[in-house]
Design a protein around this motif. Structure first.
Motif, PDB file in Angstrom:
ATOM      1  N   LEU A  38      10.007  48.297  18.076  1.00 49.85           N
ATOM      2  CA  LEU A  38       9.083  49.146  17.309  1.00 49.85           C
ATOM      3  C   LEU A  38       7.676  48.950  17.857  1.00 49.85           C
ATOM      4  CD1 LEU A  38       8.415  51.015  14.898  1.00 49.85           C
ATOM      5  CD2 LEU A  38       8.192  48.962  13.478  1.00 49.85           C
ATOM      6  N   LYS A  64      -3.419  43.231  19.336  1.00 47.03           N
ATOM      7  CA  LYS A  64      -3.730  42.902  20.731  1.00 47.03           C
ATOM      8  C   LYS A  64      -4.720  41.732  20.664  1.00 47.03           C
ATOM      9  CE  LYS A  64      -4.509  43.511  25.200  1.00 47.03           C
ATOM     10  NZ  LYS A  64      -3.494  43.063  26.160  1.00 47.03           N
ATOM     11  N   ASN A 168     -10.900  30.479  14.908  1.00 40.92           N
ATOM     12  CA  ASN A 168     -10.093  30.320  16.142  1.00 40.92           C
ATOM     13  C   ASN A 168      -8.865  29.459  15.841  1.00 40.92           C
ATOM     14  OD1 ASN A 168     -12.772  31.143  16.899  1.00 40.92           O
ATOM     15  ND2 ASN A 168     -12.289  30.593  19.003  1.00 40.92           N
ATOM     16  N   LEU A 169      -7.701  29.957  16.245  1.00 37.80           N
ATOM     17  CA  LEU A 169      -6.425  29.307  15.899  1.00 37.80           C
ATOM     18  C   LEU A 169      -5.770  28.708  17.144  1.00 37.80           C
ATOM     19  CD1 LEU A 169      -5.068  32.257  13.709  1.00 37.80           C
ATOM     20  CD2 LEU A 169      -6.276  30.213  12.903  1.00 37.80           C
TER      21      LEU A 169
HETATM   22  N1  LIG Z   1      -5.091  33.409  17.877  1.00 35.44           N
HETATM   23  C1  LIG Z   1      -6.296  33.297  17.340  1.00 35.44           C
HETATM   24  O1  LIG Z   1      -7.088  32.397  17.687  1.00 35.44           O
HETATM   25  C2  LIG Z   1      -6.741  34.273  16.299  1.00 35.44           C
HETATM   26  C3  LIG Z   1      -5.931  35.306  15.860  1.00 35.44           C
HETATM   27  N2  LIG Z   1      -6.397  36.178  14.901  1.00 35.44           N
HETATM   28  C4  LIG Z   1      -5.573  37.278  14.406  1.00 35.44           C
HETATM   29  O2  LIG Z   1      -4.352  36.769  13.900  1.00 35.44           O
HETATM   30  C5  LIG Z   1      -3.298  37.731  14.117  1.00 35.44           C
HETATM   31  C6  LIG Z   1      -2.162  37.072  14.866  1.00 35.44           C
HETATM   32  O3  LIG Z   1      -2.643  36.590  16.103  1.00 35.44           O
HETATM   33  P1  LIG Z   1      -1.735  35.705  17.075  1.00 35.44           P
HETATM   34  O4  LIG Z   1      -0.483  35.351  16.389  1.00 35.44           O
HETATM   35  O5  LIG Z   1      -2.607  34.673  17.640  1.00 35.44           O
HETATM   36  O6  LIG Z   1      -1.435  36.748  18.238  1.00 35.44           O
HETATM   37  P2  LIG Z   1      -0.158  36.848  19.191  1.00 35.44           P
HETATM   38  O7  LIG Z   1      -0.608  37.575  20.414  1.00 35.44           O
HETATM   39  O8  LIG Z   1       0.456  35.508  19.357  1.00 35.44           O
HETATM   40  O9  LIG Z   1       0.850  37.748  18.361  1.00 35.44           O
HETATM   41  C7  LIG Z   1       0.626  39.099  18.147  1.00 35.44           C
HETATM   42  C8  LIG Z   1       1.979  39.768  18.062  1.00 35.44           C
HETATM   43  O10 LIG Z   1       1.771  41.172  17.840  1.00 35.44           O
HETATM   44  C9  LIG Z   1       2.690  41.874  18.661  1.00 35.44           C
HETATM   45  N3  LIG Z   1       2.160  43.196  18.978  1.00 35.44           N
HETATM   46  C10 LIG Z   1       1.012  43.484  19.598  1.00 35.44           C
HETATM   47  N4  LIG Z   1       0.890  44.811  19.755  1.00 35.44           N
HETATM   48  C11 LIG Z   1       2.014  45.365  19.230  1.00 35.44           C
HETATM   49  C12 LIG Z   1       2.487  46.681  19.111  1.00 35.44           C
HETATM   50  N5  LIG Z   1       1.796  47.730  19.580  1.00 35.44           N
HETATM   51  N6  LIG Z   1       3.679  46.885  18.532  1.00 35.44           N
HETATM   52  C13 LIG Z   1       4.412  45.835  18.064  1.00 35.44           C
HETATM   53  N7  LIG Z   1       4.018  44.569  18.146  1.00 35.44           N
HETATM   54  C14 LIG Z   1       2.825  44.331  18.735  1.00 35.44           C
HETATM   55  C15 LIG Z   1       2.809  41.036  19.904  1.00 35.44           C
HETATM   56  O11 LIG Z   1       3.973  41.348  20.599  1.00 35.44           O
HETATM   57  P3  LIG Z   1       3.949  41.335  22.226  1.00 35.44           P
HETATM   58  O12 LIG Z   1       3.477  39.949  22.600  1.00 35.44           O
HETATM   59  O13 LIG Z   1       5.333  41.644  22.603  1.00 35.44           O
HETATM   60  O14 LIG Z   1       2.955  42.383  22.620  1.00 35.44           O
HETATM   61  C16 LIG Z   1       2.819  39.633  19.335  1.00 35.44           C
HETATM   62  O15 LIG Z   1       4.112  39.214  19.006  1.00 35.44           O
HETATM   63  C17 LIG Z   1      -3.942  38.894  14.869  1.00 35.44           C
HETATM   64  O16 LIG Z   1      -4.322  39.882  13.950  1.00 35.44           O
HETATM   65  C18 LIG Z   1      -5.177  38.269  15.479  1.00 35.44           C
HETATM   66  O17 LIG Z   1      -6.168  39.228  15.706  1.00 35.44           O
HETATM   67  C19 LIG Z   1      -7.650  36.047  14.359  1.00 35.44           C
HETATM   68  C20 LIG Z   1      -8.485  35.052  14.766  1.00 35.44           C
HETATM   69  C21 LIG Z   1      -8.094  34.082  15.757  1.00 35.44           C
END
Ligand SMILES: NC(=O)C1=CN([C@@H]2O[C@H](COP(=O)(O)OP(=O)(O)OC[C@H]3O[C@@H](n4cnc5c(N)ncnc54)[C@H](OP(=O)(O)O)[C@@H]3O)[C@@H](O)[C@H]2O)C=CC1
Ligand SMILES: C[C@H]1O[C@H](OP(=O)(O)OP(=O)(O)OC[C@H]2O[C@@H](n3cnc4c(=O)[nH]c(N)nc43)[C@H](O)[C@@H]2O)[C@@H](O)[C@@H](O)C1=O
Length: 320
Positions: A38, A64, A168-169
């Motif tokens: 999806l 993203k 930041n995580l």
């Molecule tokens: N990591 C951090 O330090 C921080 C994260 N956040 C927020 O926390 C949330 C989670 O982040 P995090 O877990 O680190 O990110 P990740 O990149 O680890 O995970 C994001 C997930 O979203 C999926 N995804 C992205 N685009 C699509 C799409 N078009 N359709 C379906 N799935 C999609 C990715 O799949 P695939 O990899 O296959 O593209 C991936 O599994 C986000 O909203 C991020 O902005 C906020 C602050 C800090």
């Protein structure tokens, strides 16, 4: 029957931790889709998915995501994909009767020079940090979308869409790409490779003076589940309709130079650490005021040294 919960982004660092958290609490009616199954930027596919699944709750952890270099290099992808994913998910959730949704934003929504620590009220009070402005604009749009749907349809449709702003995580499931990742996974990889190669020096981007607040991912997942399940009267008492997001931080920050030392200790690297000021520093400081969440009854559990040890152990497992 158990409520039916969709975790968007369940293979990501935060989404996978939310899934583990919910499973540990005994939830079994969890719906997931991989990116390949999806694509959340595809409006028709998202519409069809929500029509089929008849969900009760949504955790929106798909986005993203990347560090300072990725944000600076791919600004079009960051603004387009994030706006599309969140517009599709939030709108189709509403259209298909989802009552509760949690949107994950980011601390980069706040102005570059916001007073520290940054309270929720600092939103839209000044210029954003240029290296991640497109991503931040998308995240601000997500907060405002949740608030707008609550304001227009909250009473008539019984919806309650909330937003959390993570600092930041880092932790298990992180992205360890050498250039596109965030600082902690980048440094874990760099120090690990330097240790194996007996390299005399590791170079850190920027001046080492920016400060960052780091939260272990399982704490973030716990905070997400906590905020999603807060009683509405209590949530409303601590927020305002047009200021409804909640900061999720660790409580204190460190300089990038201090972080580099902590990562080298966790990895066991004993060479020299130097800095490359030709690389961007980004925001000078992004320390969040998490008082709102703390007053609601939640606090972080995992300190930086412990979290880095756990992250490094997972990195070593992941690379085999
Ligand atoms: N990591 C951090 O330090 C921080 C994260 N956040 C927020 O926390 C949330 C989670 O982040 P995090 O877990 O680190 O990110 P990740 O990149 O680890 O995970 C994001 C997930 O979203 C999926 N995804 C992205 N685009 C699509 C799409 N078009 N359709 C379906 N799935 C999609 C990715 O799949 P695939 O990899 O296959 O593209 C991936 O599994 C986000 O909203 C991020 O902005 C906020 C602050 C800090
Ligand atoms: C979570 C947050 O993440 C991004 O913002 P950021 O806080 O600047 O995140 P970062 O982890 O990439 O960098 C933190 C600091 O660390 C320094 N730094 C040193 N050496 C490396 C290094 O090797 N890699 C990286 N990435 N940074 C390094 C780097 O120069 C900077 O001073 C946003 O774009 C946005 O996506 C967002 O919301």
């Amino acid at each position: 029957m158990q409520k039916k919960i969709y975790i968007a982004g369940h293979r990501g660092m935060v989404g996978s931790s939310i899934e583990r958290n919910l499973q540990a609490k005994g939830f079994t009616n969890i719906v997931t889709r991989t990116h390949a199954e999806l694509d959340l930027t595809d409006q028709a596919a998202v519409q069809k998915f929500f029509a089929q699944e008849k969900l009760d709750e949504v955790y929106l952890a798909a986005a993203k995501v990347g560090g300072i270099h990725a944000n600076n290099t791919f600004p079009a992808e960051f603004i387009y994909q994030n706006l599309m994913v969140q517009n599709n998910v939030i709108h189709q959730a509403f259209v298909h009767g989802v009552k509760k949704l949690l949107f994950l934003g980011s601390s980069c929504i706040y102005p570059k020079l916001a007073p520290q620590p940054m309270a929720e009220e600092a939103l839209l009070t000044g210029q954003l940090e240029p290296t991640n402005e497109p991503y931040a604009i998308a995240k601000i749009a997500g907060i405002k979308m949740c608030e707008s749907y609550n304001r227009q349809y909250g009473e008539t449709h019984g919806i309650d869409y909330r937003s959390v702003m993570p600092t930041n995580l880092y932790g298990p499931g992180d992205n360890y790409h050498p250039e596109n990742s965030h600082v902690i996974p980048a440094l874990i990889r760099r120090f690990h490779e330097a240790k194996l190669a007996n390299a005399p020096e590791v170079v850190i981007w920027g001046t080492g003076t920016p400060r960052r607040e780091f939260l272990f991912v399982d704490d973030m997942a716990a905070a997400s589940v906590f905020v999603m399940n807060l009683d509405k009267a209590i949530y409303d008492q601590h927020t305002q309709p047009m200021q409804s997001h909640i900061n999720v931080g660790f409580g204190s920050d460190v300089t990038i130079a201090e972080l580099a030392k902590a990562v080298s200790d966790a990895v066991g690297y004993q060479g020299k650490i130097s800095f490359d000021p030709s690389k961007p520093d980004g925001s000078p400081r992004k320390w969040m005021d998490s008082g709102r969440l703390n007053r609601l009854g939640w606090n972080a559990q995992v300190g930086l040294a412990e979290g880095l040890n756990r992250a490094y152990a997972e990195f070593q497992q992941a690379i085999g």
